[in-house]
Design an enzyme around this catalytic site. Sequence first.
Site, mmCIF file in Angstrom:
data_model
loop_
_atom_site.group_PDB
_atom_site.id
_atom_site.type_symbol
_atom_site.label_atom_id
_atom_site.label_comp_id
_atom_site.label_asym_id
_atom_site.label_seq_id
_atom_site.Cartn_x
_atom_site.Cartn_y
_atom_site.Cartn_z
ATOM 1 N N THR A 32 0.965 -1.184 -0.003
ATOM 2 C CA THR A 32 -0.014 0.063 -0.036
ATOM 3 C C THR A 32 1.045 1.239 0.020
ATOM 4 O OG1 THR A 32 -0.188 0.329 2.463
ATOM 5 C CG2 THR A 32 -1.534 -1.290 1.639
ATOM 6 N N CYS A 33 0.251 2.494 0.003
ATOM 7 C CA CYS A 33 1.126 3.728 -0.156
ATOM 8 C C CYS A 33 1.934 3.677 1.518
ATOM 9 C CB CYS A 33 0.122 5.084 -0.086
ATOM 10 S SG CYS A 33 -1.133 4.742 1.161
ATOM 11 N N ASN A 34 1.571 3.005 2.331
ATOM 12 C CA ASN A 34 2.061 3.118 3.646
ATOM 13 C C ASN A 34 3.083 1.600 3.893
ATOM 14 O OD1 ASN A 34 1.482 5.748 4.019
ATOM 15 N ND2 ASN A 34 -0.304 5.304 5.098
ATOM 16 N N MET A 61 -11.001 24.860 3.074
ATOM 17 C CA MET A 61 -11.534 23.889 4.142
ATOM 18 C C MET A 61 -13.002 24.203 4.135
ATOM 19 S SD MET A 61 -10.499 23.483 8.312
ATOM 20 C CE MET A 61 -8.682 23.318 7.938
ATOM 21 N N GLY A 72 -18.369 33.142 1.830
ATOM 22 C CA GLY A 72 -16.838 33.300 1.421
ATOM 23 C C GLY A 72 -16.444 31.898 0.920
ATOM 24 N N ALA A 73 -15.213 31.826 0.513
ATOM 25 C CA ALA A 73 -14.536 30.576 -0.041
ATOM 26 C C ALA A 73 -13.216 30.327 0.447
ATOM 27 C CB ALA A 73 -14.473 31.046 -1.759
ATOM 28 N N HIS A 85 1.271 -9.495 13.971
ATOM 29 C CA HIS A 85 1.544 -8.223 13.054
ATOM 30 C C HIS A 85 0.401 -8.120 11.805
ATOM 31 C CE1 HIS A 85 3.367 -5.033 10.882
ATOM 32 N NE2 HIS A 85 3.362 -5.696 9.621
ATOM 33 N N GLN A 112 -9.851 1.347 5.357
ATOM 34 C CA GLN A 112 -9.469 1.052 3.744
ATOM 35 C C GLN A 112 -8.442 -0.167 3.801
ATOM 36 O OE1 GLN A 112 -7.134 4.173 2.168
ATOM 37 N NE2 GLN A 112 -7.682 3.435 0.108
ATOM 38 N N GLU A 169 -8.468 3.091 10.534
ATOM 39 C CA GLU A 169 -9.006 3.286 9.364
ATOM 40 C C GLU A 169 -9.373 1.908 8.625
ATOM 41 O OE1 GLU A 169 -7.319 2.617 6.002
ATOM 42 O OE2 GLU A 169 -5.276 2.124 6.973
ATOM 43 N N SER A 181 -2.144 1.475 11.499
ATOM 44 C CA SER A 181 -1.948 2.362 10.168
ATOM 45 C C SER A 181 -1.760 3.840 10.832
ATOM 46 C CB SER A 181 -3.700 2.511 9.712
ATOM 47 O OG SER A 181 -4.106 1.167 9.357
#
Lengths: 268, 431
Positions: free
Chosen positions: B49-51, B193, B189-190, B99, B116, B114, B109
């Site tokens: 995974t990405c991690n 977040m 406003g814009a 593990h 995913q 999480e 994680s």
Amino acid sequence: MTARCLFSIGLSLALYLVATVLYQGHLFLRRREWGEWGRKMLLAGACVHTFTLGIHFIVSKSPYFSNSLFVVSLFVVTFLFAGLWLEHFLQTPKVGAILAPLAFLTVLYAALRHVPLEGTGAELLKDGWLVVHIVLSLLGDVGFALAFGMAVIYLLQEHWLKSRRLSRFLPPLDVADHAGYLLIAVSFSLFSLGLAMGVIAQWVGSSVSLGRADLKVLASIPCWGLYALYLYLRAGAGWRGHRLNWLSIVGFALVLFNLLVLRHEIME
Amino acid sequence: MHILTLGLNHKTAPVEVRERLAFPPSTLEAALQALVSCDGLHEAAILSTCNRSEIYTVANHAGRGLETAQRFLRDFHQLRDENFAPHLYRFLDADAARHLFRVACGADSLVVGESQILGQVRDALLAAQQSGTARLVLNELFQRSLHVGKRARTETDIGRGALSVSSVAVELALQIFGALESHSVLLLGAGEMSELTAQYLVDSGVRAVFVANRTHARAVQLAARFGGEAVPFDEFPQKMVDTDIVISSTSAPHFIIEPSQLAGIMRQRRGRPLFLIDIAVPRDVDPAVRRMDNVFLYDIDDLEEVVASHRAERARELVKVEQLIEEEVCSLQRWLQALDAKPLICALQRRMEGLRQAELERWLRKLPHLSEQERRTIEALTRGFANKILHIPLVQIRQFATEPDGYLRLDAVRRVFNLDLDDQEGEELSP
């Protein structure tokens, strides 16, 4: 009371007990399917209980409420059906988790300590008009009680949100508010009909004659008025929220006072 | 036979190392086949995974297996040992299982709890199954890890509670209104977040989005992005009468929503709850509005406080998750022990002895006239018979235990005889 009645009520008690265990298991052991089965057991118990009441009245031909157990049973099954509807509406099994053990303990106590209703009270309960008046008024009171619960939940949830905390235990604010409104709307109709039946009973000359300044009758006027005001503000003027829920709480406090403290002044 | 884990993650290696050891989906099958063809490795699965990048394998010799797996990583990614070896962690048997279970539960994680990662573990198993490199042991290990992952999320609160400001805002909106389908949101406003929060709300089903900005063109542009409607900035108080959720992030140096103004709006709203999210710094909404009935105001600090409490709650839930993991590790260990030869031999001998005694008793009852000597003779006959039948199978079972993938044959023997290996305490019976 017949053995068959007692057996049937025993069956309902068993179902309430099973429902209690299943609901608590759902809450504390986090078994999702237990909550669904708990609901089914509670509904089955309420149906058996209602069936028992109906069969008893049809078969025994005894006075409508000849025994304290049946009075309590009527209360309990009404609470259960209304509570199960509320549980479905709120999409949470926490209502049943509270109602199931209450139903079990209440009916168990009434079954073990049931007494025949005698004296003036029993005589009154032979009068059809009066019985309708009492039943409808009590059904209305049950709905007001549940609406009171919803109002308390609303105010608790509001307090938590104002304190900037999330409570996953309580239903959403708007949902509790809407549930309370629906309960009051239905209960107000039943309560109004019940009061009307009482007036009709006096008018057609029932076996009961009340004094001109009967406190219980007089106290029911502000009860009725408060809930009428609630419905006007909510449905008519479109108001909702904090103050209306307080109105529901005050209304139920009056109902409770009228129900438990005040007595009719019956003329001889 | 040992389960081995070799890998690195966001805690042990920086991204520039992790990216060099990643396995893109297109290379996964080739990697699995290459891994399982290495000498001494019998099964293989890769979780990338990405991690993290992790290899799970089964080998008869732990030390040599780990060396082989590391050599595979070096050769497959064309790296030098010193570039990645210091970042690797190695786990064996129960620790390897522990593990993987922690990974599946989200306990390892970057964002604890999480969800995913559970899908990623499932994908790793599917890839290994399709390549034929996940067999008896890794199948069982990964299936159990998915089961543990689900249990952790069902039986604990490790996955509950939003962990970003925007998702907390949605969670609060749901707690106030229930479903959002009949509610609308007004953006004042814009800011990045506020746009992200609005997007979360849109994804959660809000009915309509209105945008008010001092620069009307910007409001139109932003409204178009959400399929909403631009509102002139001066008209936003009137719009608040019909909108239940307001996200404010203007660059105004003063309050733009004050109690006196809001009182009139709430009268027109007839007490319907109003949720104000003030992400601006300096704040757009006067904090005094908190005291008003049916008004719920959350500024950026309040939202971050909720996020922090959720993080703390997840950390507390880790204790329950670890207990759950230990239960499952013990269960897996019992299963692994059953793959050894000794319990199998004991179970087979007990089965044969049980059958012999049952049949002997049945026939001796039909021959009541036999003397004690004759009974003992028949008993010795049946015992000798049973031992001779079992001799060759037991020799073969002991032979299987020494072979590289013998545990597969042992499992086949257990299934053929339908043996229950729960009782691990038995000793081999002497002939």
